[in-house]
Design a protein around this motif. Structure first.
Motif, PDB file in Angstrom:
ATOM      1  N   SER A   9       0.866  -1.278   0.067  1.00  0.00           N
ATOM      2  CA  SER A   9      -0.008  -0.057   0.031  1.00  0.00           C
ATOM      3  C   SER A   9       0.959   1.313  -0.051  1.00  0.00           C
ATOM      4  CB  SER A   9      -0.761   0.011   1.182  1.00  0.00           C
ATOM      5  OG  SER A   9      -1.691   1.190   1.069  1.00  0.00           O
ATOM      6  N   VAL A  10       0.460   2.230  -0.790  1.00  0.00           N
ATOM      7  CA  VAL A  10       1.274   3.608  -0.716  1.00  0.00           C
ATOM      8  C   VAL A  10       0.278   4.753  -0.782  1.00  0.00           C
ATOM      9  CG1 VAL A  10       2.793   5.068  -2.149  1.00  0.00           C
ATOM     10  CG2 VAL A  10       2.887   2.543  -2.469  1.00  0.00           C
ATOM     11  N   LEU A  11       0.447   5.868   0.175  1.00  0.00           N
ATOM     12  CA  LEU A  11      -0.396   6.763   0.484  1.00  0.00           C
ATOM     13  C   LEU A  11      -0.505   7.602  -0.694  1.00  0.00           C
ATOM     14  CD1 LEU A  11       0.641   8.186   3.951  1.00  0.00           C
ATOM     15  CD2 LEU A  11      -1.500   7.098   3.595  1.00  0.00           C
ATOM     16  N   ASP A  12      -1.882   8.080  -1.088  1.00  0.00           N
ATOM     17  CA  ASP A  12      -2.028   9.064  -1.952  1.00  0.00           C
ATOM     18  C   ASP A  12      -1.989  10.340  -1.565  1.00  0.00           C
ATOM     19  OD1 ASP A  12      -2.638  10.423  -4.284  1.00  0.00           O
ATOM     20  OD2 ASP A  12      -4.713   9.844  -4.449  1.00  0.00           O
ATOM     21  N   TYR A  13      -0.834  10.697  -1.169  1.00  0.00           N
ATOM     22  CA  TYR A  13      -0.788  12.188  -0.235  1.00  0.00           C
ATOM     23  C   TYR A  13       0.405  13.206  -1.329  1.00  0.00           C
ATOM     24  CZ  TYR A  13      -2.422  12.133   4.403  1.00  0.00           C
ATOM     25  OH  TYR A  13      -3.273  11.669   5.385  1.00  0.00           O
ATOM     26  N   GLY A  14       0.003  14.373  -1.230  1.00  0.00           N
ATOM     27  CA  GLY A  14       0.760  15.457  -1.952  1.00  0.00           C
ATOM     28  C   GLY A  14       0.455  16.769  -1.317  1.00  0.00           C
ATOM     29  N   ALA A  18      -0.486  18.799   2.689  1.00  0.00           N
ATOM     30  CA  ALA A  18       0.674  19.648   3.535  1.00  0.00           C
ATOM     31  C   ALA A  18      -0.085  20.971   3.642  1.00  0.00           C
ATOM     32  CB  ALA A  18       1.858  19.731   2.337  1.00  0.00           C
ATOM     33  N   GLU A  19      -0.774  21.358   2.534  1.00  0.00           N
ATOM     34  CA  GLU A  19      -1.515  22.726   2.905  1.00  0.00           C
ATOM     35  C   GLU A  19      -2.430  22.659   4.004  1.00  0.00           C
ATOM     36  OE1 GLU A  19      -2.863  23.401  -1.227  1.00  0.00           O
ATOM     37  OE2 GLU A  19      -0.822  24.371  -1.934  1.00  0.00           O
ATOM     38  N   ALA A  20      -3.189  21.601   3.961  1.00  0.00           N
ATOM     39  CA  ALA A  20      -4.313  21.217   4.990  1.00  0.00           C
ATOM     40  C   ALA A  20      -3.657  21.426   6.195  1.00  0.00           C
ATOM     41  CB  ALA A  20      -4.999  20.015   4.547  1.00  0.00           C
ATOM     42  N   ALA A  21      -2.408  20.795   6.374  1.00  0.00           N
ATOM     43  CA  ALA A  21      -1.888  20.702   7.896  1.00  0.00           C
ATOM     44  C   ALA A  21      -1.276  22.053   8.073  1.00  0.00           C
ATOM     45  CB  ALA A  21      -0.738  19.704   7.681  1.00  0.00           C
ATOM     46  N   GLN A  22      -0.628  22.898   7.194  1.00  0.00           N
ATOM     47  CA  GLN A  22      -0.377  24.203   7.500  1.00  0.00           C
ATOM     48  C   GLN A  22      -1.557  24.995   7.744  1.00  0.00           C
ATOM     49  OE1 GLN A  22       2.703  25.328   7.848  1.00  0.00           O
ATOM     50  NE2 GLN A  22       1.879  26.996   8.517  1.00  0.00           N
ATOM     51  N   ARG A  23      -2.559  24.940   7.244  1.00  0.00           N
ATOM     52  CA  ARG A  23      -3.880  25.732   7.615  1.00  0.00           C
ATOM     53  C   ARG A  23      -4.069  25.439   9.212  1.00  0.00           C
ATOM     54  NH1 ARG A  23      -7.285  23.615   4.270  1.00  0.00           N
ATOM     55  NH2 ARG A  23      -8.539  22.162   5.684  1.00  0.00           N
ATOM     56  N   ALA A 191      -3.694   4.378   8.637  1.00  0.00           N
ATOM     57  CA  ALA A 191      -2.692   4.876   7.317  1.00  0.00           C
ATOM     58  C   ALA A 191      -2.613   3.864   6.239  1.00  0.00           C
ATOM     59  CB  ALA A 191      -1.199   4.505   7.843  1.00  0.00           C
ATOM     60  N   ASN A 192      -3.286   2.686   6.253  1.00  0.00           N
ATOM     61  CA  ASN A 192      -3.348   1.898   5.006  1.00  0.00           C
ATOM     62  C   ASN A 192      -4.875   1.833   4.178  1.00  0.00           C
ATOM     63  OD1 ASN A 192      -4.791   0.300   6.586  1.00  0.00           O
ATOM     64  ND2 ASN A 192      -3.501  -1.453   6.351  1.00  0.00           N
ATOM     65  N   LYS A 193      -5.668   2.779   4.907  1.00  0.00           N
ATOM     66  CA  LYS A 193      -6.942   2.666   4.364  1.00  0.00           C
ATOM     67  C   LYS A 193      -7.235   3.492   2.976  1.00  0.00           C
ATOM     68  CE  LYS A 193      -8.720  -0.273   7.443  1.00  0.00           C
ATOM     69  NZ  LYS A 193      -7.666  -0.570   8.074  1.00  0.00           N
ATOM     70  N   ASN A 194      -8.412   3.423   2.393  1.00  0.00           N
ATOM     71  CA  ASN A 194      -8.532   3.999   1.316  1.00  0.00           C
ATOM     72  C   ASN A 194      -8.673   5.670   1.663  1.00  0.00           C
ATOM     73  OD1 ASN A 194      -9.306   1.324   0.589  1.00  0.00           O
ATOM     74  ND2 ASN A 194     -10.587   2.086  -0.676  1.00  0.00           N
ATOM     75  N   LEU A 195      -9.265   5.874   2.873  1.00  0.00           N
ATOM     76  CA  LEU A 195      -9.282   7.228   3.387  1.00  0.00           C
ATOM     77  C   LEU A 195      -8.311   7.416   4.363  1.00  0.00           C
ATOM     78  CD1 LEU A 195     -12.411   9.740   3.615  1.00  0.00           C
ATOM     79  CD2 LEU A 195     -10.311   9.903   4.996  1.00  0.00           C
ATOM     80  N   ALA A 196      -6.919   7.785   4.388  1.00  0.00           N
ATOM     81  CA  ALA A 196      -5.912   7.641   5.308  1.00  0.00           C
ATOM     82  C   ALA A 196      -5.556   8.878   5.884  1.00  0.00           C
ATOM     83  CB  ALA A 196      -4.805   6.954   4.752  1.00  0.00           C
ATOM     84  N   CYS A 197      -5.543   8.797   7.474  1.00  0.00           N
ATOM     85  CA  CYS A 197      -5.250  10.174   8.251  1.00  0.00           C
ATOM     86  C   CYS A 197      -3.967   9.465   9.065  1.00  0.00           C
ATOM     87  CB  CYS A 197      -6.195  10.571   8.960  1.00  0.00           C
ATOM     88  SG  CYS A 197      -7.756  11.070   8.182  1.00  0.00           S
ATOM     89  N   GLY A 198      -3.726   8.491   8.895  1.00  0.00           N
ATOM     90  CA  GLY A 198      -2.608   8.119   9.932  1.00  0.00           C
ATOM     91  C   GLY A 198      -3.409   7.267  10.913  1.00  0.00           C
ATOM     92  N   GLU A 199      -4.178   7.983  11.737  1.00  0.00           N
ATOM     93  CA  GLU A 199      -5.212   7.581  12.644  1.00  0.00           C
ATOM     94  C   GLU A 199      -6.505   8.237  12.575  1.00  0.00           C
ATOM     95  OE1 GLU A 199      -4.639   4.980  14.594  1.00  0.00           O
ATOM     96  OE2 GLU A 199      -2.406   4.678  14.709  1.00  0.00           O
ATOM     97  N   LEU A 251      -5.823  18.429  13.085  1.00  0.00           N
ATOM     98  CA  LEU A 251      -4.719  18.013  11.971  1.00  0.00           C
ATOM     99  C   LEU A 251      -5.231  16.766  11.209  1.00  0.00           C
ATOM    100  CD1 LEU A 251      -1.212  18.551  13.759  1.00  0.00           C
ATOM    101  CD2 LEU A 251      -2.047  19.553  11.341  1.00  0.00           C
ATOM    102  N   HIS A 252      -5.795  15.765  12.178  1.00  0.00           N
ATOM    103  CA  HIS A 252      -6.084  14.414  11.333  1.00  0.00           C
ATOM    104  C   HIS A 252      -7.491  14.941  10.530  1.00  0.00           C
ATOM    105  CE1 HIS A 252      -3.563  12.137  14.296  1.00  0.00           C
ATOM    106  NE2 HIS A 252      -3.359  11.585  13.123  1.00  0.00           N
ATOM    107  N   ALA A 253      -8.265  15.898  11.080  1.00  0.00           N
ATOM    108  CA  ALA A 253      -9.558  16.275  10.379  1.00  0.00           C
ATOM    109  C   ALA A 253      -9.261  16.712   9.045  1.00  0.00           C
ATOM    110  CB  ALA A 253     -10.416  16.937  11.262  1.00  0.00           C
ATOM    111  N   ALA A 254      -8.423  17.748   8.929  1.00  0.00           N
ATOM    112  CA  ALA A 254      -7.966  18.577   7.781  1.00  0.00           C
ATOM    113  C   ALA A 254      -7.271  17.563   7.009  1.00  0.00           C
ATOM    114  CB  ALA A 254      -6.884  19.325   8.210  1.00  0.00           C
ATOM    115  N   LEU A 255      -6.580  16.665   7.164  1.00  0.00           N
ATOM    116  CA  LEU A 255      -5.867  15.605   6.040  1.00  0.00           C
ATOM    117  C   LEU A 255      -7.172  14.604   5.722  1.00  0.00           C
ATOM    118  CD1 LEU A 255      -2.840  14.252   8.030  1.00  0.00           C
ATOM    119  CD2 LEU A 255      -2.680  15.770   6.193  1.00  0.00           C
ATOM    120  N   GLY A 256      -8.097  14.246   6.576  1.00  0.00           N
ATOM    121  CA  GLY A 256      -9.134  13.526   6.150  1.00  0.00           C
ATOM    122  C   GLY A 256     -10.328  14.338   5.353  1.00  0.00           C
ATOM    123  N   ARG A 257     -10.171  15.567   5.305  1.00  0.00           N
ATOM    124  CA  ARG A 257     -11.192  16.264   4.278  1.00  0.00           C
ATOM    125  C   ARG A 257     -10.417  16.390   2.817  1.00  0.00           C
ATOM    126  NH1 ARG A 257     -12.332  22.333   6.109  1.00  0.00           N
ATOM    127  NH2 ARG A 257     -13.781  22.158   4.708  1.00  0.00           N
TER     128      ARG A 257
END
Length: 383
Positions: A9-14, A18-23, A191-199, A251-257
């Motif tokens: 599995s590989v995260l679909d992150y970009g 990063a912008e959501a976390a910074q927000r 972290a390995n789910k289709n919608l991945a926030c880490g936790e 933070l996790h919610a922003a990544l989740g969105r």
């Protein structure tokens, strides 16, 4: 080997994540607040659910769901032994007894409604169907059982986020989202789910009575949140019932969105890859691909094939490892763990066979077609 050439599995992150976390960092508010509220609204909209509660994990969601239906000592919860152990653990920690039902078949490793019906007793409080690999259980039959016997349904939808139900018998309306069919639905954002926030996780329900209890139980039984008090709502609060600290943070919610916005396109890509796997294993008589005829309705969380024997599964895992391709198994039977072995005598023949012969293969939106072809070529050569 840790640096896999083809990882499972590989995260679909970009840059969006990063912008959501910074927000959130720029806002200087980290605990549950507006990002969590927005994530809940957006998730509820996808689910067509009246209530969605972001929580710290799917395990927390399961625990809250069981407390919401007032599960307790003497109660029983029917569930599959082919699952991660969280549902069984939460059943025990709620003071109840997990009762394990067998799967439908090696190609359909979800709860067998016929076996479930035979296991229902006056002590049965809930059924927990698990949508294995992103493929929905036989929900029409299971829901009818729950109606007839006055039993609650808690959907373990951790694999099936973004998947909609299509009843082959036509007894249920098409298009109802996994997790919104039963009384309560639980989701994982590991972290390995289709919608991945880490936790993180989500608990959804269309029942107002359950939603009211969950709202307070999620955060110590408090009637006001920290965010509300911080923004001028009445500063005092009441403790209406005993609760937990199962909040999700900003933070996790922003990544989740961000991940939610990518979800359906990612699931569609997973379906394309499942179809490629199916084509590669066509006429491979010693391999059975699970849910091969239901790809268009799957979230595509897992790609699982069942070998003709346990020895063949082991040989396949070795051949893949030698080629730098990661594989896994989902899951060992819960009845094989030392904490459960011998406590639940019900024989589960198909569950045992599946746990000893199934292999999980790489699946994520970034997987390439030629990598799928390489994997199926290796499997076809295994004896």
């Amino acid at each position: 080997m840790t640096d896999w050439r083809v990882p499972l599995s590989v995260l679909d992150y970009g840059v969006e994540e990063a912008e959501a976390a910074q927000r959130v960092i720029a806002s200087k508010w980290l605990s549950m607040g507006p990002e969590v509220a927005a994530f809940e609204r957006e998730f509820a909209q996808m689910q067509s659910a009246r209530h969605a509660f972001a929580v710290s994990s799917a395990t927390a969601a399961l625990h809250l769901a069981m407390h919401a239906i007032r599960l307790g000592s003497g109660d029983e919860v029917i569930q599959p032994a082919i699952n991660f152990v969280a549902a069984a653990n939460m059943t025990l920690l709620a003071g109840a007894t997990p009762v394990f039902a067998d799967i439908c078949s090696l190609a359909e490793p979800t709860l067998d409604p016929g076996h479930v019906e035979r296991l229902i007793t006056p002590r049965t409080k809930a059924i927990v169907p698990m949508h294995y690999g992103g493929n929905l259980a036989r929900m029409s039959e299971l829901r009818e059982l729950c109606k007839q016997r006055g039993v609650a349904m808690i959907e373990d939808s951790c694999h099936a986020v973004g998947a909609a139900y299509h009843d082959p018998q036509g007894r249920e309306p098409h298009g109802v989202m996994a997790g919104s069919i039963g009384d309560l639905g639980t989701f994982s954002f590991y972290a390995n789910k289709n919608l991945a926030c880490g936790e993180g996780g989500m608990l959804v329900t269309n029942r107002d009575d359950l939603g009211e209890r969950i709202q307070m139980m999620r955060s110590h039984g408090m009637t006001r949140s920290s965010w509300e008090r911080h923004h001028g709502r009445p500063g005092s609060y009441d403790i209406a019932l005993a609760g937990f600290n199962y909040r999700l943070d900003e933070l996790h919610a922003a990544l989740g969105r961000v991940q939610l916005a990518k979800l359906l396109a990612g699931n569609q890509r997973r379906q394309q890859l499942l179809a490629r796997y199916r084509e590669g294993l066509r006429d491979a008589e010693r391999w059975t691909m699970v849910f091969a005829d239901q790809i268009e309705h799957s979230s595509g969380h897992l790609m699982v094939a069942v070998a003709a024997s346990a020895e063949m599964r082991a040989n396949a895992a070795h051949a893949l490892r030698e080629a730098g391709i990661q594989s896994s198994m989902h899951y060992p039977s819960i009845l094989e763990f030392s904490g459960f072995r011998g406590r639940f005598p019900e024989p589960l023949a198909l569950t045992h066979q599946f746990a000893s012969r199934a292999i999980t293969l790489p699946m994520h939106p970034g997987l390439r077609a030629e990598q799928v072809d390489e994997i199926t070529h290796i499997l076809r050569a295994v004896e």
